[in-house]
Design an enzyme around this catalytic site. Structure first.
Site, PDB file in Angstrom:
ATOM      1  N   LYS A 191      -4.675  55.787 -15.584  1.00 55.94           N
ATOM      2  CA  LYS A 191      -4.682  54.342 -15.303  1.00 55.94           C
ATOM      3  C   LYS A 191      -3.530  54.055 -14.344  1.00 55.94           C
ATOM      4  CE  LYS A 191      -3.304  50.531 -16.176  1.00 55.94           C
ATOM      5  NZ  LYS A 191      -2.658  49.730 -15.108  1.00 55.94           N
ATOM      6  N   GLY A 245       7.056  53.723 -17.133  1.00 57.07           N
ATOM      7  CA  GLY A 245       7.147  52.301 -16.786  1.00 57.07           C
ATOM      8  C   GLY A 245       8.340  51.678 -17.465  1.00 57.07           C
ATOM      9  N   GLY A 250       6.967  50.417 -22.861  1.00 53.26           N
ATOM     10  CA  GLY A 250       7.046  51.655 -23.638  1.00 53.26           C
ATOM     11  C   GLY A 250       6.996  51.373 -25.133  1.00 53.26           C
ATOM     12  N   GLU A 267       8.542  57.908 -20.158  1.00 54.78           N
ATOM     13  CA  GLU A 267       9.645  57.954 -19.186  1.00 54.78           C
ATOM     14  C   GLU A 267       9.894  56.512 -18.786  1.00 54.78           C
ATOM     15  OE1 GLU A 267      11.451  57.441 -16.078  1.00 54.78           O
ATOM     16  OE2 GLU A 267      10.102  58.754 -14.940  1.00 54.78           O
ATOM     17  N   CYS A 301      13.607  54.522 -11.237  1.00 54.12           N
ATOM     18  CA  CYS A 301      14.162  54.411 -12.596  1.00 54.12           C
ATOM     19  C   CYS A 301      15.511  55.121 -12.712  1.00 54.12           C
ATOM     20  CB  CYS A 301      13.167  54.916 -13.623  1.00 54.12           C
ATOM     21  SG  CYS A 301      12.346  56.398 -13.113  1.00 54.12           S
ATOM     22  N   GLU A 401      17.942  46.645 -16.292  1.00 50.88           N
ATOM     23  CA  GLU A 401      17.372  47.316 -15.126  1.00 50.88           C
ATOM     24  C   GLU A 401      16.802  46.275 -14.160  1.00 50.88           C
ATOM     25  OE1 GLU A 401      13.877  49.833 -15.590  1.00 50.88           O
ATOM     26  OE2 GLU A 401      14.866  51.329 -14.334  1.00 50.88           O
TER      27      GLU A 401
END
Ligand code: ADP
Length: 499
Positions: A191, A245, A250, A267, A301, A401
């Site tokens: 996806k 993502g 997550g 991740e 990331c 982030e």
């Protein structure tokens, strides 16, 4: 086609055929709902192409196709050498079509064409080749047990795998996911992110051309929550979900996976400390700091978003940094001279500009950037390279982030101080240290709680080297032999030898 492409692009043919469809059971099909969504060029806000909007029903079909291919198809019966050949062939096809992929990636994501061409494509190709090499080397063990028994282990695929990927490195993330999953003999449903579905769809075409049996790779484009992503993570017949993502997403993936306790690898985000000591090679560290935060428009990331500068070099370093940041050529990704492109979406652009306001409100000092360019670039989702100085590690811009070209510079006076602050964050994906003192380098490499540490470099990657996070940056390690662990399970077989 709605988009005006001033250049004669190789990817024009691909873009002219729309809507783009879903790859399920070896066939290109519309979404069951008939719905489509638009993917846009971040440099201009123009629609590139319409794409099928897969939902729960399409995921269900894709999972059935993957299950059938896993249990009944030729895939499992193939020799390891044949499976390896398919992966090598896919890598060759990708290489043959590399320029088309680079253009598509740049159009869909916004990144500079030079990065698509010289980073994303070669790394994706090498990832497929690296895992093609693993297929014929997978093995079990024989174990020393009581002499009345013979015991051996079989390393088997996990089964039907769901893979949800982000928009920052669309093709490369697909390669990191598909390469090992296929090498280990799984079947899968990919996806892609709704912002950047195009290279995954084109990859699907190459997968068909390479001759992978139908249903081995299924590609369902669509959205996340209450849509294709959620349906895939919740599906009771999916054996494993691999996700890259945001940390918030997550957490949801972990919840969704609870129904059948499917295996999960994650991740997630990062807030990397990039630590420069006064004894470092300053010019190399300045370049490293710039690349660490502005590469891919900061949408990385493992970006070095917290730059810790030792007091003695702080002012000189910052002057050099500012000069370089201001000198970066910002423009549309397709322009060969562009060094920094637009953010992937309007939403991301707004989110970053909001963090600029948060930073100012917290008392950080803006050195440069902090706004979108005007003129020709105003219609795209651009944000100027932004540096804040006088940042404190507790501030939101140093803890959350941002996922954009926003650097927080934090001064430090002692090793103890920076050692403590570097780890005072919920994430632990990566970190870097710049010093000419070998002891300091190794001490910090061991001290920083993160899955990757760079010493006197930044953003070094290789398919053989594990990547993944400590703390809230995720579970499991991708790449290298570690992905093999993620996509296989071990069966132990006892054979009675007693008379
Ligand atoms: P970002 O916010 O940076 O877009 P996300 O974590 O939301 O990052 O997106 C990464 C991938 O996860 C995309 O493919 C997206 O469609 C998918 N996704 C987002 N939310 C969900 C969700 N609730 N369930 C499953 N997949 C999701």
């Amino acid at each position: 086609m709605a988009v005006t492409l001033e250049k004669d692009l190789i990817c024009k043919d691909f873009l002219s055929k729309q809507p783009k469809k879903l790859l399920i059971g070896g066939k290109w099909v519309d979404a069951e709902s008939g719905k489509t969504f638009e993917t846009r060029n971040p440099a201009t806000d123009e629609v590139l192409v319409k794409v099928a909007e897969g939902g729960k029903a399409d995921i269900d079909k894709a999972v059935k196709a993957a299950r059938k291919a896993f249990e009944e198809g030729p895939w499992r019966k193939m020799s390891a050498a044949e499976r390896a050949r398919l992966l090598f062939k896919l890598a060759d096809l990708l290489e043959k079509n590399a320029e088309e992929f680079a253009q598509l990636e740049t159009l869909d994501n916004g990144k500079p064409i030079k990065e698509s061409r010289y980073v994303d494509l070669p790394q994706a190709i090498e990832t497929f080749r690296y895992y093609a090499g693993w297929v014929t080397k997978l093995e079990g063990e024989t174990l020393n047990v009581n002499s009345n028994f013979f015991n051996y282990t079989l390393r088997e695929p996990v089964g039907v795998v769901g893979q949800i990927i982000p928009w920052n490195f669309p093709l490369l993330m697909a390669a990191w996911k598909l390469g090992p999953a296929l090498a280990c003999g799984n079947t899968l449903i990919l996806k892609p992110a709704e912002q950047t579905p195009l290279t995954a769809i084109r990859l699907g075409e190459l997968i068909c051309e390479a001759g992978f049996p139908e249903g081995v790779v299924n590609i369902v484009t669509g959205f996340g929550p209450d849509s294709a992503g959620q349906a895939l993570a919740e599906h009771m017949d999916v054996d494993k979900i691999a996700f890259t993502g945001e940390d918030k997403t997550g957490r949801k993936i972990v919840e969704y996976s609870g129904g059948n306790l499917k295996r999960v690898s994650l991740e997630l985000g990062g807030k990397a400390p990039n630590i420069v000591f006064a004894d470092a090679d300053m010019d190399a560290a300045v370049k490293g700091a710039i690349m660490g935060i502005f590469f891919n428009q900061g949408q990385v990331c493992c970006a070095g978003s917290r730059l810790f500068l030792e007091k003695g070099i702080h002012d000189e370093f910052l002057t050099k940094l500012e000069e370089r940041a201001k000198g970066l050529r910002q423009g549309p990704g397709l322009d060969e001279k562009t060094q920094i492109g637009p953010q992937v979406s309007k939403e991301q652009q707004e989110r970053i500009l909001n963090y600029v306001n948060i930073a100012k409100g917290e008392g950080a000092h803006l050195v440069c950037g902090g706004e979108s360019p005007t003129g020709d670039l105003a219609k795209g989702y651009f944000v100027k390279p932004t540096i804040f100085k006088g940042v404190k590690n507790e501030m939101r811009i140093a803890q959350e982030e941002v996922f954009g070209p926003l650097l927080s510079v934090i001064p430090f006076t002692s090793m103890e101080e920076v050692a403590e602050q570097a780890n005072k964050v919920n994430f632990g994906l990566s970190g870097a240290v710049w010093t000419n003192n070998i002891k300091k380098a190794h001490k910090f490499a061991s001290h920083i709680k993160a899955g990757t540490i760079w010493v006197n470099c930044f953003n070094a990657f290789d398919p053989a080297v594990p990547f993944g996070g400590y703390k809230m940056s995720g579970y499991g390690r991708e790449l290298g032999k570690h992905s093999i662990e993620l996509y296989t399970q071990i069966k132990s077989v006892w054979v009675n030898l007693a008379d």
